[in-house]
Design a protein around this motif. Structure first.
Motif, short mmCIF file in Angstrom:
data_model
loop_
_atom_site.label_atom_id
_atom_site.label_comp_id
_atom_site.label_asym_id
_atom_site.label_seq_id
_atom_site.Cartn_x
_atom_site.Cartn_y
_atom_site.Cartn_z
N ASP A 1 42.67 44.15 40.93
CA ASP A 1 41.19 43.48 39.54
C ASP A 1 41.76 42.25 39.71
O ASP A 1 40.35 41.71 39.36
CB ASP A 1 41.27 45.41 39.67
CG ASP A 1 40.64 46.73 40.15
OD1 ASP A 1 40.81 46.12 40.77
OD2 ASP A 1 40.52 47.45 39.38
N GLN A 2 42.88 42.22 39.17
CA GLN A 2 42.91 40.47 38.81
C GLN A 2 42.26 39.27 39.40
O GLN A 2 42.02 38.84 39.18
CB GLN A 2 44.26 40.63 37.66
CG GLN A 2 44.78 41.10 36.54
CD GLN A 2 45.86 41.08 36.04
OE1 GLN A 2 47.32 40.94 36.76
NE2 GLN A 2 46.16 41.67 34.93
N MET B 1 40.93 40.00 41.92
CA MET B 1 38.88 39.67 42.41
C MET B 1 38.34 39.18 41.24
O MET B 1 37.29 38.85 40.95
CB MET B 1 38.53 41.37 42.24
CG MET B 1 38.97 41.37 43.70
SD MET B 1 38.45 41.36 45.32
CE MET B 1 39.53 41.40 46.34
N GLU B 2 39.02 39.39 40.78
CA GLU B 2 38.04 38.61 38.35
C GLU B 2 38.18 37.06 38.80
O GLU B 2 37.29 36.21 38.42
CB GLU B 2 39.03 39.46 37.44
CG GLU B 2 38.11 38.67 35.90
CD GLU B 2 38.54 40.28 35.59
OE1 GLU B 2 37.43 39.59 34.58
OE2 GLU B 2 38.23 41.35 35.91
N GLN B 3 39.41 36.37 39.56
CA GLN B 3 39.79 35.29 39.90
C GLN B 3 39.65 35.13 41.15
O GLN B 3 38.65 33.63 40.77
CB GLN B 3 41.09 35.28 39.76
CG GLN B 3 41.92 33.70 38.96
CD GLN B 3 43.80 33.80 39.41
OE1 GLN B 3 43.80 35.70 39.69
NE2 GLN B 3 43.89 32.94 38.69
N ARG C 1 38.48 47.45 42.50
CA ARG C 1 37.63 47.21 42.97
C ARG C 1 37.10 46.11 44.08
O ARG C 1 38.57 46.00 44.92
CB ARG C 1 37.56 45.72 42.03
CG ARG C 1 36.51 44.63 41.29
CD ARG C 1 36.77 44.41 40.17
NE ARG C 1 35.11 43.01 39.77
CZ ARG C 1 35.92 42.49 38.84
NH1 ARG C 1 36.42 42.96 37.97
NH2 ARG C 1 34.66 41.34 39.04
N ASN C 2 36.22 46.22 44.79
CA ASN C 2 35.67 45.64 46.08
C ASN C 2 36.18 46.53 47.15
O ASN C 2 37.14 45.93 47.85
CB ASN C 2 35.93 44.36 46.23
CG ASN C 2 35.09 44.23 45.17
OD1 ASN C 2 34.09 43.99 45.22
ND2 ASN C 2 35.31 42.28 45.09
N LYS D 1 45.88 47.02 39.48
CA LYS D 1 46.02 45.88 39.00
C LYS D 1 46.68 44.91 39.20
O LYS D 1 45.60 43.45 38.65
CB LYS D 1 47.08 46.08 37.35
CG LYS D 1 47.24 45.44 36.55
CD LYS D 1 48.20 45.66 35.33
CE LYS D 1 49.19 44.73 35.20
NZ LYS D 1 50.62 43.97 34.46
N GLU E 1 36.25 36.45 42.49
CA GLU E 1 34.93 37.20 43.00
C GLU E 1 34.40 36.74 44.55
O GLU E 1 33.80 36.89 44.88
CB GLU E 1 34.65 37.70 41.80
CG GLU E 1 33.71 38.05 41.99
CD GLU E 1 33.88 39.68 41.98
OE1 GLU E 1 33.47 40.23 41.27
OE2 GLU E 1 34.45 40.06 42.96
#
Lengths: 465, 465
Positions: B448-449, B451-453, B375-376, B445, B455
């Protein structure tokens, strides 16, 4: 047309100013003569194995250190069991053997062994974190000088005569060499009055003296510093706020009992607080000298005493840009932790090392006596190290004539520094023992004939370059 | 109280200003975690054997090189005949084997073999006298930069992102780094307009640009420079009177066919006179990379083209102060003259080297794909060298979190330089092939985690240091 980056006119002036005579013009001429088939005796550099000294077997048994050898069931045919287990010991220190970059400062296991060696030698604690492994002692000396020197007004006290590593590195980093003269008539001793005078003279020129170099045993002068002399030096450094750089690479090369080697660190610690906690000391050692003579392996270390942690961080950072070589580190590990009495390899190690040191002692005597038997020459006894530095009436240019006539490659005293009006040359004491008498006789013949021809002092000094 | 020579306040400011992130804070924390028993994947340095790459057997069979082994009748039990005869060949080049100082510039026999390797590679003459063997390429780069740089108004063009050896050495010698930015969206290509703009900008600050660095294949960026690009660079250097420093240590590490490695020397010679006789070029190579990966041996060389003889004399003089190590020279000799088809060791050599290069090619692909799946993140393909340099939204401080959470030790992009407002990290492609998928999954992992947190872009760039 403007000059390019690597045109001579546009180079770093400090590079151009730097001088290093040991492998200079005379050496290049010697190599040329060698190529033409002339037998050359290279006494210009302390390079024992190039003159036939055999490497200590145990050191070389560690060199293979390859996983492919360790796994071979026949490895025991060629290597003794203690050499194999030592190789496994070193391999276990790294995740990739000799092929991987070591940690900054060197393999931690070997730094620990160096610390143990120092503790055993001096009787005082030593911290592996304050020991950095280097590509020979020279690279360490250069790093520390670079750390200290900010510009021309920073002075470094250097003994004259000196090993030209110091003058070269100080030039290269743009600092000022502040000479203190050793007294030839007092067996190359130093006096605190001389030191104070050198500092005062530097000060009058706007130079701030920041560090002092000692070479013990001396190169090229061969003297071993006494405990009381070291004490005076340390007091002087304390009083003047100087870093002491202790070049102790010849600590194993001592050829008499009156002046045994004693480390600057031990003397400093013996003096107790507050001084033992104040003087900033960096001590250097190497695998290139002693009975090891492993010059080509480029192994060495420096130990820092009373250096502030923030400065150690800076030294770490610069060391991290370019690491030291693995083989040199292994040889250093063996030097500080050689075979012990219970080991299979001990007897051979003892025989080899004693034979080398014993022979060097004889050669120191032969060289000194030889020079003292020459017309117009006088020479202090080589108490330690690997050199003889006789005072001579031979002018520097005669060194070239000596080379052409006899094949003996020396270095003129001007490469090391000398008082105005006196001349020296430096030779090593390293040619094979069985050749020494013949070499000294060949030198004497050349010298005495030269003197006969040019006895008039004017004719001689007129040759100076 | 006045400060002492090694107090932090009084150190050489150039030493203090120097930065070298590759073995910095993050690396030290990784070592700490490793000591505590955590499994750490050191992808911060291109150090293949530390991550399990086996040394090329033939290279290591040369390491013993001891007279004691050569004389042993059982030596053939452990070593193949061609390895023994090669060892004798190297021993015959020196008068004291690995234990003696080599000639300044390295063993003449090996310099000759390097020249032959260059002739074979480029199809143009190469002079052994203009080839200097060094302790890895870094020491050579440092020596040349030190020769050029006189002070702050001397500028060196360096690609950004760059290998921090360049920024560190330029700081250390007191010069000015003049950045030229590589275009990430054009596969890290460079444009002459950018170069001209960098020179003009430097000029407006009173900086005189004197040399230009290229890293080909690129570190950390992995691109291989095309022939036409190298031509433009050489024309530019000619026009601007710049020395070109060609860092070509990854010339063997090429993972595609579209952009094969081509040396700056060959392109320059192809261009013919007058330019082929004008541009001052120094090219660097090393045993640390390629399929050899012998980082710990510290072997390398530089070749000088169109450098005036008087300058070569200066380079000789500085090199003479501290010589390079013998084992590194031998490994270099083997690198430029590996086993040939008729040799007993050829098949094994071919198998080992092909297997390493083939696996690196796969790992370059796995790494690129892995980062591009995050992600990103976006990442150019590693055409060559040993690194991946993805653009990321992870802030530099997240590299520490990544290390603590996954054991993966990377280097933040800030250590190499990047345009304002974009962030990268550098990893090597060196972990074992069989672990690569798991490592990339572990990275994904974490990323992406994270980034989720976080963003929200503000929260992320707020973490910048």
């Amino acid at each position: 047309m403007s000059t390019k980056g690597l045109d001579y006119e546009s180079l770093n002036e400090n590079v151009k100013k730097t001088r290093y005579a040991v492998r200079g013009e005379l050496y290049l001429r010697a190599l040329e003569l060698q190529m033409q088939g002339k037998e050359i005796i290279l006494t210009n550099v302390g390079n024992p194995q190039a003159l036939g000294q055999k490497p200590i077997t145990f050191a070389r048994q560690e060199m293979p250190l390859s996983p492919f050898l360790m796994d071979d069931p026949y490895v025991g045919v060629l290597f003794p069991a203690d050499a194999i287990s030592r190789a496994k010991h070193y391999l276990s220190m790294t995740s990739g053997g000799l092929g991987s970059y070591s940690d900054v400062g060197g393999l931690p296991g070997i730094r620990k062994e160096v610390a143990e060696f120092i503790v055993k030698r001096d009787g005082y604690p030593s911290d592996p974190e304050l020991i950095y492994l280097t590509d020979g002692a020279s690279k360490g000396v250069m790093q520390i000088l670079q750390t200290i020197i900010r510009g021309q007004s920073d002075g470094i006290l250097v003994p004259i005569p000196q090993h030209p590593l110091y003058s070269a590195a100080i030039s290269l980093y743009g600092g000022s060499l502040v000479p203190y003269y050793l007294e030839e008539t007092a067996n190359w001793g130093l006096s605190i009055e001389n030191l104070l005078q050198s500092v005062a003279e530097a000060h009058s020129k706007g130079i701030n003296v920041r560090a002092m170099v000692i070479i013990n045993p001396g190169n090229p002068t061969g003297q071993c510093l006494s405990e009381s002399c070291l004490k005076e030096i340390l007091q002087f450094c304390n009083q003047e706020n100087l870093v002491l750089l202790g070049d102790e690479v010849y600590q194993q090369n001592v050829y008499q009992e009156e002046h045994p080697f004693i480390s600057a660190k031990k003397v400093l610690m013996d003096m107790g607080p507050p001084i033992s906690k104040q003087v900033q000391l960096v001590s250097f050692h190497s695998v290139s000298k002693g009975f090891w003579g492993e010059c080509g392996q480029r192994g060495g270390y420096f130990e820092m005493t009373n250096i502030p942690p923030q400065t150690v961080d800076e030294i770490y950072k610069i060391a991290s840009i370019s690491l030291s070589n693995g083989c040199g580190q292994i040889i250093l590990g063996i030097m500080v932790n050689p075979p012990k009495p219970a080991d299979i390899s001990y007897e051979r190690f003892l025989r080899e090392s004693n034979s080398i040191l014993g022979s060097l002692r004889k050669r120191a005597q032969i060289t000194t006596n030889g020079f003292n038997s020459c017309r117009n020459m006088v020479c202090n006894f080589t108490e330690g190290a690997m050199y003889s530095f006789p005072q001579t009436r031979l002018p520097p240019k005669a060194c070239l004539k000596l080379l052409e006539a006899t094949g003996i490659c020396t270095v003129p005293g001007s490469g090391f520094g000398q008082k105005d009006g006196v001349f020296h040359l430096r030779t090593t004491i390293l040619p094979a023992e069985e050749d020494m008498h013949a070499i000294m006789a060949s030198f004497k013949k050349f010298n005495d004939q030269f003197m006969e021809q040019y006895e008039d002092a004017k004719a001689i000094t007129g040759c100076q370059d």
